[in-house]
Design a protein around this motif. Sequence first.
Motif, mmCIF file in Angstrom:
data_model
loop_
_atom_site.group_PDB
_atom_site.id
_atom_site.type_symbol
_atom_site.label_atom_id
_atom_site.label_comp_id
_atom_site.label_asym_id
_atom_site.label_seq_id
_atom_site.Cartn_x
_atom_site.Cartn_y
_atom_site.Cartn_z
ATOM 1 N N ILE A 43 -56.879 13.136 13.065
ATOM 2 C CA ILE A 43 -56.652 12.389 11.834
ATOM 3 C C ILE A 43 -57.841 12.565 10.896
ATOM 4 O O ILE A 43 -57.672 12.784 9.692
ATOM 5 N N MET A 44 -59.042 12.499 11.425
ATOM 6 C CA MET A 44 -60.240 12.698 10.599
ATOM 7 C C MET A 44 -60.242 14.096 9.986
ATOM 8 O O MET A 44 -60.600 14.270 8.821
ATOM 9 N N ALA A 45 -59.834 15.099 10.755
ATOM 10 C CA ALA A 45 -59.778 16.466 10.236
ATOM 11 C C ALA A 45 -58.734 16.579 9.120
ATOM 12 O O ALA A 45 -58.977 17.239 8.105
ATOM 13 N N VAL A 46 -57.594 15.927 9.290
ATOM 14 C CA VAL A 46 -56.562 15.949 8.245
ATOM 15 C C VAL A 46 -57.075 15.274 6.987
ATOM 16 O O VAL A 46 -56.914 15.785 5.879
ATOM 17 N N ARG A 47 -57.730 14.140 7.144
ATOM 18 C CA ARG A 47 -58.281 13.433 5.983
ATOM 19 C C ARG A 47 -59.282 14.302 5.228
ATOM 20 O O ARG A 47 -59.338 14.288 4.005
ATOM 21 N N GLU A 48 -60.085 15.031 5.978
ATOM 22 C CA GLU A 48 -61.140 15.841 5.378
ATOM 23 C C GLU A 48 -60.591 17.021 4.581
ATOM 24 O O GLU A 48 -61.099 17.341 3.520
ATOM 25 N N CYS A 49 -59.557 17.665 5.075
ATOM 26 C CA CYS A 49 -59.088 18.882 4.399
ATOM 27 C C CYS A 49 -57.856 18.684 3.528
ATOM 28 O O CYS A 49 -57.570 19.515 2.677
ATOM 29 N N ALA A 50 -57.125 17.597 3.697
ATOM 30 C CA ALA A 50 -55.860 17.432 2.974
ATOM 31 C C ALA A 50 -56.044 17.338 1.468
ATOM 32 O O ALA A 50 -55.237 17.866 0.707
ATOM 33 N N GLY A 51 -57.089 16.686 1.023
ATOM 34 C CA GLY A 51 -57.291 16.510 -0.406
ATOM 35 C C GLY A 51 -57.605 17.798 -1.144
ATOM 36 O O GLY A 51 -57.348 17.912 -2.340
ATOM 37 N N THR A 52 -58.146 18.768 -0.443
ATOM 38 C CA THR A 52 -58.530 20.015 -1.090
ATOM 39 C C THR A 52 -57.694 21.202 -0.626
ATOM 40 O O THR A 52 -57.903 22.315 -1.086
ATOM 41 N N GLY A 53 -56.779 20.961 0.285
ATOM 42 C CA GLY A 53 -55.986 22.055 0.837
ATOM 43 C C GLY A 53 -55.013 22.638 -0.175
ATOM 44 O O GLY A 53 -54.409 21.917 -0.963
ATOM 45 N N LEU A 54 -54.895 23.943 -0.163
ATOM 46 C CA LEU A 54 -53.943 24.634 -1.029
ATOM 47 C C LEU A 54 -52.567 24.629 -0.377
ATOM 48 O O LEU A 54 -52.444 24.475 0.839
ATOM 49 N N ILE A 55 -51.550 24.800 -1.171
ATOM 50 C CA ILE A 55 -50.185 24.898 -0.662
ATOM 51 C C ILE A 55 -49.830 26.373 -0.608
ATOM 52 O O ILE A 55 -49.997 27.094 -1.580
ATOM 53 N N ARG A 56 -49.363 26.831 0.552
ATOM 54 C CA ARG A 56 -49.008 28.234 0.718
ATOM 55 C C ARG A 56 -47.587 28.320 1.238
ATOM 56 O O ARG A 56 -47.224 27.655 2.201
ATOM 57 N N GLU A 57 -46.773 29.124 0.584
ATOM 58 C CA GLU A 57 -45.401 29.319 1.009
ATOM 59 C C GLU A 57 -45.352 30.476 1.995
ATOM 60 O O GLU A 57 -45.864 31.556 1.722
ATOM 61 N N VAL A 58 -44.739 30.238 3.153
ATOM 62 C CA VAL A 58 -44.576 31.264 4.167
ATOM 63 C C VAL A 58 -43.088 31.385 4.439
ATOM 64 O O VAL A 58 -42.415 30.398 4.713
ATOM 65 N N ARG A 59 -42.584 32.587 4.326
ATOM 66 C CA ARG A 59 -41.161 32.813 4.563
ATOM 67 C C ARG A 59 -40.973 33.471 5.914
ATOM 68 O O ARG A 59 -41.696 34.369 6.287
ATOM 69 N N SER A 60 -39.992 33.008 6.648
ATOM 70 C CA SER A 60 -39.676 33.585 7.947
ATOM 71 C C SER A 60 -38.254 34.093 7.956
ATOM 72 O O SER A 60 -37.386 33.568 7.265
#
Length: 85
Positions: A43-60
């Motif tokens: 949870i701490m790791a998610v809190r740390e990176c979620a605010g600055t994380g980019l959105i990337r589309e991956v197609r399968s």
Amino acid sequence: MAGQFEIFTDAESNVRFRLLAADGTVLATSGAFEDKREAANAIMAVRECAGTGLIREVRSNPWTGQRSGRGQGSTAPRRRHLPAV
């Protein structure tokens, strides 16, 4: 009111967490952890990176589960960053 994280034990006795919106809607559910400490660290790791994380589309490919590239000869992954909403 802001959203919140909720730690719980699933049917297989694994510890997991979920992110809830302010209205109680489940936004995300984690993978399994062996104990609450591991879940809290995640949870701490998610809190740390979620605010600055980019959105990337991956197609399968739904038939093979393989990611599709730009073309037959392309080895570079297609990256498309979307703005946060």
